[in-house]
Design an enzyme around this catalytic site. Sequence first.
Site, PDB file in Angstrom:
ATOM      1  N   GLU A   1      -2.199   0.410  -5.359  1.00 29.63           N
ATOM      2  CA  GLU A   1      -1.212  -0.457  -6.032  1.00 29.63           C
ATOM      3  C   GLU A   1      -1.536  -1.935  -5.818  1.00 29.63           C
ATOM      4  O   GLU A   1      -1.540  -2.412  -4.675  1.00 29.63           O
ATOM      5  CB  GLU A   1       0.211  -0.157  -5.524  1.00 29.63           C
ATOM      6  CG  GLU A   1       1.240  -0.981  -6.299  1.00 29.63           C
ATOM      7  CD  GLU A   1       2.698  -0.646  -5.983  1.00 29.63           C
ATOM      8  OE1 GLU A   1       2.979   0.497  -5.599  1.00 29.63           O
ATOM      9  OE2 GLU A   1       3.541  -1.542  -6.145  1.00 29.63           O
TER      10      GLU A   1
ATOM     11  N   LYS B   1      11.120   2.683  -1.148  1.00 31.35           N
ATOM     12  CA  LYS B   1       9.779   2.810  -1.748  1.00 31.35           C
ATOM     13  C   LYS B   1       8.929   1.598  -1.346  1.00 31.35           C
ATOM     14  O   LYS B   1       7.734   1.724  -1.048  1.00 31.35           O
ATOM     15  CB  LYS B   1       9.909   2.918  -3.266  1.00 31.35           C
ATOM     16  CG  LYS B   1       8.615   3.313  -3.986  1.00 31.35           C
ATOM     17  CD  LYS B   1       7.766   2.137  -4.369  1.00 31.35           C
ATOM     18  CE  LYS B   1       6.519   2.573  -5.132  1.00 31.35           C
ATOM     19  NZ  LYS B   1       5.633   1.444  -5.455  1.00 31.35           N
TER      20      LYS B   1
ATOM     21  N   ASP C   1      -1.005  12.603   7.354  1.00 32.63           N
ATOM     22  CA  ASP C   1      -0.378  13.385   6.291  1.00 32.63           C
ATOM     23  C   ASP C   1       0.724  12.540   5.629  1.00 32.63           C
ATOM     24  O   ASP C   1       1.831  12.411   6.153  1.00 32.63           O
ATOM     25  CB  ASP C   1       0.203  14.663   6.929  1.00 32.63           C
ATOM     26  CG  ASP C   1       0.825  15.609   5.921  1.00 32.63           C
ATOM     27  OD1 ASP C   1       1.187  15.158   4.816  1.00 32.63           O
ATOM     28  OD2 ASP C   1       0.974  16.795   6.246  1.00 32.63           O
TER      29      ASP C   1
ATOM     30  N   HIS D   1       2.663 -10.394  -8.910  1.00 26.12           N
ATOM     31  CA  HIS D   1       1.800  -9.366  -9.507  1.00 26.12           C
ATOM     32  C   HIS D   1       0.832  -9.948 -10.527  1.00 26.12           C
ATOM     33  O   HIS D   1      -0.205  -9.381 -10.795  1.00 26.12           O
ATOM     34  CB  HIS D   1       2.664  -8.326 -10.251  1.00 26.12           C
ATOM     35  CG  HIS D   1       3.231  -7.280  -9.348  1.00 26.12           C
ATOM     36  ND1 HIS D   1       4.540  -6.887  -9.390  1.00 26.12           N
ATOM     37  CD2 HIS D   1       2.663  -6.540  -8.380  1.00 26.12           C
ATOM     38  CE1 HIS D   1       4.756  -5.946  -8.482  1.00 26.12           C
ATOM     39  NE2 HIS D   1       3.628  -5.726  -7.858  1.00 26.12           N
TER      40      HIS D   1
HETATM   41  C1  MEV Z   1       7.246  -2.193  -5.750  1.00 25.10           C
HETATM   42  O1  MEV Z   1       6.133  -1.338  -5.528  1.00 25.10           O
HETATM   43  C2  MEV Z   1       8.197  -2.174  -4.564  1.00 25.10           C
HETATM   44  C3  MEV Z   1       9.522  -2.953  -4.762  1.00 25.10           C
HETATM   45  O2  MEV Z   1      10.179  -2.469  -5.927  1.00 25.10           O
HETATM   46  C4  MEV Z   1      10.346  -2.707  -3.535  1.00 25.10           C
HETATM   47  C5  MEV Z   1      11.772  -3.230  -3.632  1.00 25.10           C
HETATM   48  O3  MEV Z   1      12.325  -3.347  -4.747  1.00 25.10           O
HETATM   49  O4  MEV Z   1      12.337  -3.499  -2.546  1.00 25.10           O
HETATM   50  C6  MEV Z   1       9.251  -4.415  -4.988  1.00 25.10           C
END
Ligand code: MEV
Length: 419
Positions: free
Chosen positions: A78, A256, A272, A369
């Site tokens: 990513e 995430k 793992d 990004h």
């Molecule tokens: C993107 O890979 C992860 C985020 O969405 C995490 C978040 O919103 O805290 C930027």
Amino acid sequence: MTKKFWQLSPAERRVLLVDQGILTQAQADFWSTQTTLPETVLLGLSENNIGQMSLPVGVVPNVQIAGKAVTIPLATEEPSVVAAISHGFKMMSQGRTIQVVKNIHGVTGQIGLQHVSASDLTILQDHQADLQRIGLAAHPTLTSHGGAIRQIQIKRVGQSDAAIIVTVDSGNAMGANIMNDILEAMARTVTQLTNAEVLFAVLTNDGRDSLTQLTVTVAFDQLTTKTWSGEQVAQRIQALADWAQTDPRRAVTHNKGIMNGVEAIVLATGNDTRAVNAAAHAYAAVSGQYCGLSHWHVETDGLHGEMTLPLPVGTVGGATKVLPSAQQALALLHQPSAVQLQAIAASVGLAANLAALHALVTDGIQRGHMRLQYDSLAVRVGATAAEIAPLAAALAAADKPSETLAQQLLSQLRHKGEN
Ligand code: MEV
């Protein structure tokens, strides 16, 4: 002007890390040449093999974790994850840096039994010492590697079922194989001793025996942007982190972001990733509602962060031993123990989280990004390594960057180069 680490080419980064004594020359040579796994390793790892795939490995150099400097290897596909972690650690490098409050390592497993009479239960209770002996015999190296069977519990489940719950200190191993060997050996004995029927014998991926808790205090001036003061950003980060405590939609995205970092180091070290993800998300719902795994609060001396995370990882055995790149990643981390790797992985998760929350409450995440997206657009239209940076800069300056424009700009760049 000297270039920043992220502005160097991969080869220049390796030279710098060798100069700084972070990589040996042999390690640098490994990372520059090791692109494929030998067939023997492939065949030993998974079935029906027809090939392999590669991922980029990046590092965040010289990070302070619990008073020690470490250089962190990260494997991820990513864009922006490594840059975000680097930014997160930079913000955390002032103030009270990362402290490890709790760090335990172990694994639990269950033998599920059906049709268990009262006398079967008594027999099992009376034979706990035998079960322990048989479990240890199934994995004789456990004790020589500093491990032990910590506890065996026998519990009635419903009217006629029962569970034998075994907790093991797995030393520096993640412990899944150790646990499953021990459980299966015990299960065979249970069948001999009683009339109960064994339904299953397997570890639980609950992960709460490998729990790591961290705290950090980020100085306000590290959070300041052109638009917001450090205190304002801290207040906004607290509000966003609180949001993840009450709204599961936000909590899952918050988590995430944490796992962007955790998974990258877990993967780089040959651990793992599925086990770590399963444990983390289960722990996020331990209260009965799915919540954010980290907490951020404004205090007088800065923004205070806290996170408790199950991290069932190991630094010996399994793929950590078989994958040459995992061995190199562990060497870069100075051959950590399992709990040390847990503390590092949790720190990476907290850094990724802080960077994500900071970006979200200030410029938004797309801005960060964009640079990488321009890089990948440049690669897509055929830019060579030397052309990527100038083409990405031209795209960043353009009104409406697109693939067509990237092709035009690349031709112009090449044309200019010829004159
Ligand atoms: C993107 O890979 C992860 C985020 O969405 C995490 C978040 O919103 O805290 C930027």
